[in-house]
Design a protein around this motif. Structure first.
Motif, short mmCIF file in Angstrom:
data_model
loop_
_atom_site.label_atom_id
_atom_site.label_comp_id
_atom_site.label_asym_id
_atom_site.label_seq_id
_atom_site.Cartn_x
_atom_site.Cartn_y
_atom_site.Cartn_z
N ALA A 61 43.72 34.77 40.77
CA ALA A 61 45.05 35.31 40.53
C ALA A 61 46.02 34.21 40.07
CB ALA A 61 45.59 35.96 41.79
N LYS A 62 47.02 34.61 39.30
CA LYS A 62 48.15 33.74 38.98
C LYS A 62 49.30 34.15 39.87
CE LYS A 62 47.14 32.74 34.11
NZ LYS A 62 47.64 32.85 32.71
N ARG A 242 48.41 51.25 41.20
CA ARG A 242 47.98 51.35 42.61
C ARG A 242 47.00 52.51 42.75
NH1 ARG A 242 52.75 51.38 44.78
NH2 ARG A 242 52.68 49.30 45.75
N THR A 243 45.83 52.24 43.29
CA THR A 243 44.82 53.28 43.54
C THR A 243 44.50 53.30 45.02
OG1 THR A 243 43.88 52.80 41.36
CG2 THR A 243 42.59 54.20 42.82
N GLN A 259 46.91 46.47 41.18
CA GLN A 259 46.90 45.54 40.05
C GLN A 259 48.35 45.23 39.70
OE1 GLN A 259 44.22 48.71 38.41
NE2 GLN A 259 43.35 46.99 37.24
N GLN A 260 48.84 44.14 40.27
CA GLN A 260 50.26 43.80 40.21
C GLN A 260 50.53 42.74 39.15
OE1 GLN A 260 51.86 42.69 44.01
NE2 GLN A 260 50.77 44.30 45.11
N LYS A 261 51.68 42.91 38.49
CA LYS A 261 52.16 41.90 37.55
C LYS A 261 53.67 41.74 37.68
CE LYS A 261 48.59 42.47 33.97
NZ LYS A 261 48.33 42.74 32.53
N LYS A 262 54.12 40.47 37.65
CA LYS A 262 55.54 40.15 37.59
C LYS A 262 55.73 39.09 36.52
CE LYS A 262 56.56 41.27 42.41
NZ LYS A 262 56.99 40.76 43.74
N ALA A 277 47.71 39.64 39.62
CA ALA A 277 46.72 39.68 40.70
C ALA A 277 46.16 41.08 40.86
CB ALA A 277 47.34 39.22 42.02
N ASP A 278 44.87 41.14 41.10
CA ASP A 278 44.16 42.40 41.32
C ASP A 278 43.67 42.42 42.76
OD1 ASP A 278 42.66 44.69 41.24
OD2 ASP A 278 41.44 44.10 39.51
N PHE A 279 44.47 43.01 43.65
CA PHE A 279 44.14 43.05 45.08
C PHE A 279 43.24 44.24 45.38
CE2 PHE A 279 48.15 40.67 45.16
CZ PHE A 279 47.86 39.64 46.04
N VAL A 280 42.16 44.00 46.13
CA VAL A 280 41.23 45.06 46.54
C VAL A 280 40.86 44.82 48.01
CG1 VAL A 280 39.04 46.24 46.09
CG2 VAL A 280 40.28 45.16 44.20
#
Length: 373
Positions: A61-62, A242-243, A259-262, A277-280
Motif C-alpha cells: 500500500a501507499k 467497499r464490499t 479499496q481506498q484512495k486519497k 490501499a486494498d484492505f481485506v
C-alpha cells in the motif's frame, strides 16, 4: 379408557401448539435483538459469544506518514487495520432513555492502522454511537461522536445506516452504510450471494466516487508545503469501493474488503497519492467471523424456526390422535350401552297370549270337550 387417553393427548396437543406460538411470536423476537450483555473478547477469546477484533491487511500500500516535528511523507508497505467494537452497558443504561429506552444500545468502536514492517501507528479513530437493537442501524443520540486523527478531540457527527452489523434476517435489497471519511450514510447495493468458507453470504457493494473531504485549510496547507510547494490551494479527494459479505440470518459480517484512495489535488502541480490501499480481512478474521455467524445463525434458527415447527407437528399429531381416540371411545361406550339396553328388553318382555287351541298335559283340547270329561 380410549376416551380418557384421547383427552390427555388432546390436551398435550393444545399445549404444544401454545408453546410453538410462544416460541415463534414471543421468544424468537427477543433473540433477534442486540443484547445488553455483549462483551469484547479478551486475549484468550473469552467469554463465550464475545465480540472478537477484526483485522484487515493491505499489501503493498501507499500511505501518508505523519511524524511530530517532521514533514509528511508517502511510504510504501503493508498496513494492518484492527477494529474493535465494545458494547457500553453503563452508557446504555444511563443514556438510552425516553424513546430510546429498551430499543437501542450504545457501542464504542476503536480502529488502529499500523505499518506492518515497522510497527508504527499510521492512523487511529474512536467513536461512540447508538444502535437500534432490531435493525442494528445507527439512531439519533445527542452524545454520539467520532474522533479521527488530529488534536481536535471528539467531534460531532450524525451516524446513520448500518455500521458494524446488518439487520437480523438481512434481506436481498439495498441498505444505507455509514462512511467515516465522508461522515454520512450512502447506499450500499445488494450484489448477489457467495460462499465464504462454506457459509452462504449476501454480498453488498458500496462505490464512493471521488469526493472532496473538505479538509481544514491548515491541514491542506501542510500537505501542500510538502508535496506541492508552488500551490496556493488544494483539496484532498477520497474514493472507496467497499464490499461486505454478510451472513443473512445473523446479520454478521464474514468478510470485508475496502479499496481506498486519497489524493492531494493542488491548484498547481501534479496530484499526490496520499493513500492507495486494498484492505481485506485476514484468513483468521474470516474464520472467526464465519464461526461466530454460524453459531448465532444456528441459535436463531433453532428458536425461531426448528422448535416452533417441531412443536407444531407434535401438537397437530397429538390433537388428531387424541380426537380420534375420544370419538372412538364414545362410539364404543354408546355401542356397549345399546347392547345392554337390548338384553334388558329381552329379559322383561311379556309372555305371548295362548291361542284358541289350548295346550294341556294331555295334548290339544277342542272347545267344549273339557266340560264333558
Amino acid at each position: 379408557m380410549k376416551a380418557r387417553l384421547g383427552a390427555v393427548l388432546f390436551g398435550i396437543g393444545v399445549l404444544c401448539l401454545v408453546l410453538a406460538a410462544g416460541a415463534a411470536f414471543f421468544v424468537a423476537p427477543t433473540v433477534t435483538k442486540l443484547p445488553y450483555d455483549l462483551k469484547l473478547c479478551n486475549a484468550e477469546g473469552k467469554p463465550e459469544g464475545c465480540l472478537k477484533s477484526s483485522v484487515a491487511v493491505a499489501e503493498n500500500a501507499k500511505f501518508l506518514q505523519l511524524k511530530k516535528d517532521a514533514p509528511p511523507t508517502v511510504q510504501t508497505g503493508s498496513l494492518e487495520a484492527t477494529t474493535e467494537v465494545a458494547p457500553q452497558a453503563g452508557n446504555t443504561e444511563a443514556e438510552m432513555t425516553g424513546d430510546l429506552e429498551g430499543k437501542a444500545v450504545v457501542w464504542g468502536a476503536y480502529g488502529t492502522v499500523k505499518w506492518v514492517q515497522t510497527g508504527e501507528v499510521i492512523s487511529q479513530y474512536s467513536a461512540e454511537l447508538a444502535l437500534d437493537r432490531r435493525t442494528a442501524a445507527a439512531v439519533g443520540w445527542d452524545k454520539q461522536f467520532l474522533q479521527a486523527d488530529g488534536p481536535e478531540g471528539p467531534s460531532e457527527v450524525a451516524f446513520g445506516g448500518q455500521t458494524y452489523k446488518f439487520p437480523f434476517h438481512t434481506e436481498r435489497k439495498d441498505y444505507e452504510y455509514f462512511d467515516r471519511d465522508v461522515r454520512k450514510a450512502l447506499p450500499i447495493r445488494f450484489d448477489g450471494t457467495e460462499k465464504i468458507n462454506g457459509t452462504e453470504a449476501y454480498r453488498f457493494q458500496q462505490v464512493i466516487e471521488e469526493t472532496d473531504l473538505g479538509m481544514p485549510a491548515e491541514r491542506v496547507g501542510g500537505l501542500l508545503g510538502a508535496f506541492a510547494p508552488g500551490a496556493t490551494s488544494g483539496k484532498v479527494m477520497y474514493s472507496n469501493t467497499r464490499t461486505i459479505w454478510v451472513e443473512p440470518v445473523s446479520g454478521n459480517f464474514v468478510k470485508v474488503r475496502e479499496q481506498q484512495k486519497k489524493t492531494l489535488v493542488p491548484d498547481q502541480g501534479a496530484p499526490t497519492a496520499l493513500l492507495d490501499a486494498d484492505f481485506v480481512y485476514t484468513d483468521q478474521t474470516i474464520a472467526n467471523s464465519v464461526e461466530s455467524a454460524g453459531k448465532n445463525r444456528d441459535k436463531l434458527l433453532l428458536i425461531g424456526r426448528t422448535i416452533p415447527l417441531v412443536l407444531t407437528v407434535i401438537g397437530a399429531l397429538a390433537l388428531i390422535v387424541g380426537l380420534w381416540l375420544v370419538l372412538a371411545g364414545r362410539r364404543a361406550t354408546a355401542a356397549a350401552r345399546h347392547r345392554a339396553d337390548g338384553d334388558a328388553d329381552a329379559t322383561t318382555a311379556p309372555a305371548p297370549r295362548a291361542s284358541s287351541e289350548q295346550v294341556t298335559s294331555g295334548g290339544p283340547v277342542r272347545d267344549g270337550e273339557a266340560g264333558h270329561r
